[in-house]
Design a protein around this motif. Structure first.
Motif, PDB file in Angstrom:
ATOM      1  N   MET A 110       0.831  -1.212   0.000  1.00  0.00           N
ATOM      2  CA  MET A 110       0.000   0.000   0.000  1.00  0.00           C
ATOM      3  C   MET A 110       0.861   1.256   0.000  1.00  0.00           C
ATOM      4  O   MET A 110       0.598   2.214  -0.717  1.00  0.00           O
ATOM      5  N   SER A 111       1.902   1.231   0.834  1.00  0.00           N
ATOM      6  CA  SER A 111       2.784   2.390   0.911  1.00  0.00           C
ATOM      7  C   SER A 111       3.489   2.647  -0.407  1.00  0.00           C
ATOM      8  O   SER A 111       3.638   3.787  -0.834  1.00  0.00           O
ATOM      9  N   ALA A 112       3.948   1.571  -1.038  1.00  0.00           N
ATOM     10  CA  ALA A 112       4.656   1.729  -2.310  1.00  0.00           C
ATOM     11  C   ALA A 112       3.731   2.347  -3.349  1.00  0.00           C
ATOM     12  O   ALA A 112       4.123   3.264  -4.083  1.00  0.00           O
ATOM     13  N   VAL A 113       2.477   1.854  -3.389  1.00  0.00           N
ATOM     14  CA  VAL A 113       1.503   2.404  -4.346  1.00  0.00           C
ATOM     15  C   VAL A 113       1.226   3.875  -4.011  1.00  0.00           C
ATOM     16  O   VAL A 113       1.192   4.736  -4.898  1.00  0.00           O
ATOM     17  N   LEU A 114       1.079   4.153  -2.713  1.00  0.00           N
ATOM     18  CA  LEU A 114       0.829   5.528  -2.271  1.00  0.00           C
ATOM     19  C   LEU A 114       1.999   6.438  -2.675  1.00  0.00           C
ATOM     20  O   LEU A 114       1.805   7.561  -3.147  1.00  0.00           O
ATOM     21  N   ALA A 115       3.228   5.930  -2.490  1.00  0.00           N
ATOM     22  CA  ALA A 115       4.410   6.724  -2.840  1.00  0.00           C
ATOM     23  C   ALA A 115       4.420   7.045  -4.330  1.00  0.00           C
ATOM     24  O   ALA A 115       4.807   8.141  -4.742  1.00  0.00           O
ATOM     25  N   LEU A 118       1.723   9.698  -4.956  1.00  0.00           N
ATOM     26  CA  LEU A 118       2.134  11.021  -4.479  1.00  0.00           C
ATOM     27  C   LEU A 118       3.339  11.538  -5.253  1.00  0.00           C
ATOM     28  O   LEU A 118       3.495  12.732  -5.461  1.00  0.00           O
ATOM     29  N   GLY A 119       4.203  10.601  -5.663  1.00  0.00           N
ATOM     30  CA  GLY A 119       5.405  11.001  -6.391  1.00  0.00           C
ATOM     31  C   GLY A 119       5.069  11.637  -7.728  1.00  0.00           C
ATOM     32  O   GLY A 119       5.751  12.551  -8.188  1.00  0.00           O
ATOM     33  N   LYS A 226      13.224   8.488  -9.896  1.00  0.00           N
ATOM     34  CA  LYS A 226      12.728   8.995  -8.614  1.00  0.00           C
ATOM     35  C   LYS A 226      11.570   8.129  -8.127  1.00  0.00           C
ATOM     36  O   LYS A 226      11.466   7.812  -6.936  1.00  0.00           O
ATOM     37  N   MET A 227      10.672   7.745  -9.047  1.00  0.00           N
ATOM     38  CA  MET A 227       9.507   6.947  -8.676  1.00  0.00           C
ATOM     39  C   MET A 227       9.957   5.601  -8.095  1.00  0.00           C
ATOM     40  O   MET A 227       9.413   5.133  -7.095  1.00  0.00           O
ATOM     41  N   ALA A 228      10.943   4.967  -8.741  1.00  0.00           N
ATOM     42  CA  ALA A 228      11.412   3.670  -8.266  1.00  0.00           C
ATOM     43  C   ALA A 228      12.005   3.808  -6.866  1.00  0.00           C
ATOM     44  O   ALA A 228      11.720   3.008  -5.969  1.00  0.00           O
ATOM     45  N   ALA A 229      12.819   4.847  -6.664  1.00  0.00           N
ATOM     46  CA  ALA A 229      13.432   5.066  -5.357  1.00  0.00           C
ATOM     47  C   ALA A 229      12.348   5.287  -4.305  1.00  0.00           C
ATOM     48  O   ALA A 229      12.409   4.741  -3.191  1.00  0.00           O
TER      49      ALA A 229
END
Lengths: 339, 292
Positions: A110-115, A118-119, A226-229
């Motif tokens: 969930m956090s990864a998707v959220l990031a 938001l990214g 940036k998105m991957a990071a």
């Protein structure tokens, strides 16, 4: 002639590089083994607690370092991902009886998707604009959770008491299993950083950090990098949040999503050496015991002495060692080579 | 909702917005001058509030009359922070942006600790003042006098700031330094002196805001953090470095906050402001009047 010499020297360089990388792994293995033996010597419950928090923040800062250190995007809102991990695990376990191990991965995803979500808008912002946007977004998350009854609102959620058990990550009597879990999490984040550091992503991130325009002109896909990071960083931050929820067995918005968590994730990396493999661990090993010990001994009664020590430390390190504490050793290593 | 109630909300929002603008403008000024974001800005405000409280406690003089002394005190503090800390942070050879962020963050935590040490974490308030507790009734719209005073002071300060920036040598030196730091040295302007004065001015501005706020707001060691985020949002919304932008953005923030509190529970009133800010910077990454 030159054509014959060149490949040899390149080969020699590559061999030296490979052996240095191998040595790094061996040293890391020895350090991890030494840390794993620590609970044999530290029997005081309070100090065990400090050790667990130190390892947890080392792992969290290692995760933060992927985005903030290697890719150069200074996020001051990682408390959001920490909170998502903590809440996802807690809600799934307490309300639906889902194993925290699964909840942890769900929170991470969930956090990864959220990031990523938001990214997409945030990575258009530069410098201070980016950092302030991350603070604001985390603050919105905190306010929403505060007012969200399903998540327990301001009261939070208590984990039920159960038998000590690895399946539910509950250990009420003996805290040592948490120590090994935190150590394991740190080793995983260290290994991820170790392998990514010399991968294509690693080089791209450093290029993006140093000069995004130049990186783009050399064919680095800046935005995707940036998105991957961000996704990798958010994933492991959420795992840390899930661990913390299991460890303290009670969460509320302030205790997992407050701004100070964002700061506590960034600071060890900054203190130890931002964008370095060992910086977050060194920083956490210094910062977290100082934070915890000053809080219990000097912070009693809210005298503020703990904040005075802590604030001064941050300021002095930032001014005296801008590259972090690790840079002391690097400089001495360099001068040894020279002499 | 009746028209009268709506006017009431808008008037209160407008006054609070002017005070937000006053809190934020010093931050924007310093950034415009030297590209440094002061993460201890909220703590400057807190110091000003405690200074007002402390002077009032000792002397019994009304906070309105104490404002010049508090402003002067903050001017000195701002200049000293530049000379003692920020000047060195700007010399960093590596990670310069990061060093500035964490040096000022460390300072913020240190100031919080000091205020807790000297004043305890208790909530303080100033009582029995000329303005406190009195309201002005304008055709059924009730406006508290402290907020009216704050709004008027804010307008006067922005007017004065405009004159200072456009009519005085100091203002021109400030403007020249922000345009080209290297060239000003050639014409005999001491960059360090301009920066120190700039920090003094930025801190003095938030000092005025603190002297106003202390009249009607609780004073405690974390009070700065409450307003700091609003100040960062205001500055980012208006555009870092823009004085005029800070004024406009402050008013917008005040109005949006007041109107959000009508629709959502008041504990969520900041969400409207944050959402507006995000909406603006996602469309215009450098804010409304930024010159990135």
């Amino acid at each position: 002639m030159t054509s014959a010499v060149l490949p040899n020297s390149v080969l020699a360089n590559e061999n030296a590089f490979a052996s240095r990388r191998r040595n790094q792994l061996i040293i890391a293995g020895l350090i991890f083994a030494a840390v794993a033996a620590l609970p044999r010597f530290v029997t005081d419950v309070y100090m065990q607690n400090v050790l667990i928090l130190t390892l947890m923040f080392a792992a969290l800062s290692q995760s933060w370092n992927i985005l903030g250190g290697y890719c150069g995007q200074i996020s001051l809102g990682h408390a959001l991902y920490f909170g998502v991990g903590a809440y996802a695990t807690t809600v799934l376990f307490v309300k639906y009886g889902v194993s925290p191990w699964f909840g942890m991965l769900a929170g991470g995803a969930m956090s990864a998707v959220l990031a990523l979500a938001l990214g997409w808008p945030c990575f258009r912002l530069k410098g201070h604009y980016f950092s302030i946007a991350t603070i604001v977004i985390a603050e919105i998350g905190l306010l929403l959770v505060h007012n969200w009854d399903y998540l327990g609102g301001a009261l939070g959620i208590q984990w039920p008491f159960g038998p000590d058990n690895w399946a539910t990550l509950q250990f009420a009597r003996d805290k040592i299993p948490y120590f090994y879990f935190a150590l394991g999490l740190f080793i995983v984040t260290w290994l991820v950083t170790y392998f990514i550091e010399e991968s294509r992503w690693g080089y791209w991130w450093r290029a993006v950090k140093d000069n995004p325009e130049a990186a783009a002109s050399l064919g680095v896909t800046v935005f995707e990098s940036k998105m991957a990071a961000a996704a990798i960083s958010a994933f492991f931050t959420a795992i840390g949040g899930a661990f913390y929820a299991a460890f303290v067995a009670y969460i509320d918005p302030e205790s997992v999503m407050a701004f100070r968590f964002s700061l506590l994730m960034a600071l060890p990396a900054v203190l130890g050496g931002i964008g370095t493999l060992w910086g977050p661990a060194v920083g956490a090993a210094i910062l977290i015991p100082i934070t915890e010990i000053t809080r219990s001994y000097a912070g009693g009664g809210g005298s503020g002495l703990d904040l005075i020590i802590y604030g001064t430390l941050i300021m002095v390190v930032a001014l005296a060692k801008p590259e972090g504490i690790l840079s002391i050793f690097r400089r001495s290593a360099k001068s040894e080579n020279a002499s | 909702m009746s028209t009268e109630a709506l006017i009431q909300v808008i008037a209160s929002g407008l006054l609070m917005g002017l005070i937000y603008a006053l809190i934020a403008v010093g931050l924007s000024l310093i950034f415009g001058l030297m590209d440094v974001v002061n993460f201890a800005h909220g703590e400057f405000l807190m110091v000003a509030m405690y200074a007002t409280f402390g002077l009032w406690l000792v002397s019994g003089i009304d906070p309105v009359l104490l404002a010049p002394a508090v402003t002067a005190l903050l001017f000195v503090m701002g200049a000293l922070v530049y000379l003692g800390i920020v000047r060195y942070a700007m010399r960093a050879k590596a990670n310069i942006g990061m060093v500035q962020i964490f040096a000022t963050f460390g300072l913020a935590i240190l100031i919080q600790g000091l205020s807790q040490y000297f004043f305890t974490p208790d909530y303080r308030s100033i009582s029995n003042t000329w303005l406190g507790g009195h309201t002005l009734n304008v055709f059924g719209v009730y406006l508290p006098w402290p907020q009216i005073y704050g709004g008027v002071i804010s307008v006067l300060v922005f007017g004065g700031l405009y004159l200072l920036m456009s009519r005085t040598d100091f203002g021109r030196a400030l403007e020249a330094t922000r345009e080209d730091q290297g060239a000003v040295a050639l014409v005999g302007i001491d960059r360090n002196r301009v920066f120190a004065l700039g920090w003094g001015l930025g801190a003095a501005l938030v000092g005025i805001a603190g002297a106003v706020l202390a009249i009607f707001y609780y004073i405690h060691p974390q009070v700065g953090a409450t307003f700091a985020l609003i100040a960062y949002v205001t500055v980012a919304l208006g555009g870092f470095g823009s004085v005029f932008g800070a004024l406009v953005a402050g008013v917008i923030v005040g109005l949006v906050e007041a109107l959000t509190a009508v629709i959502l529970p008041s504990s969520l009133k900041a969400v409207g402001v944050y959402a507006l800010y995000l909406g603006v910077v996602f469309v215009r990454p450098s804010g409304l009047f930024g010159r990135l």
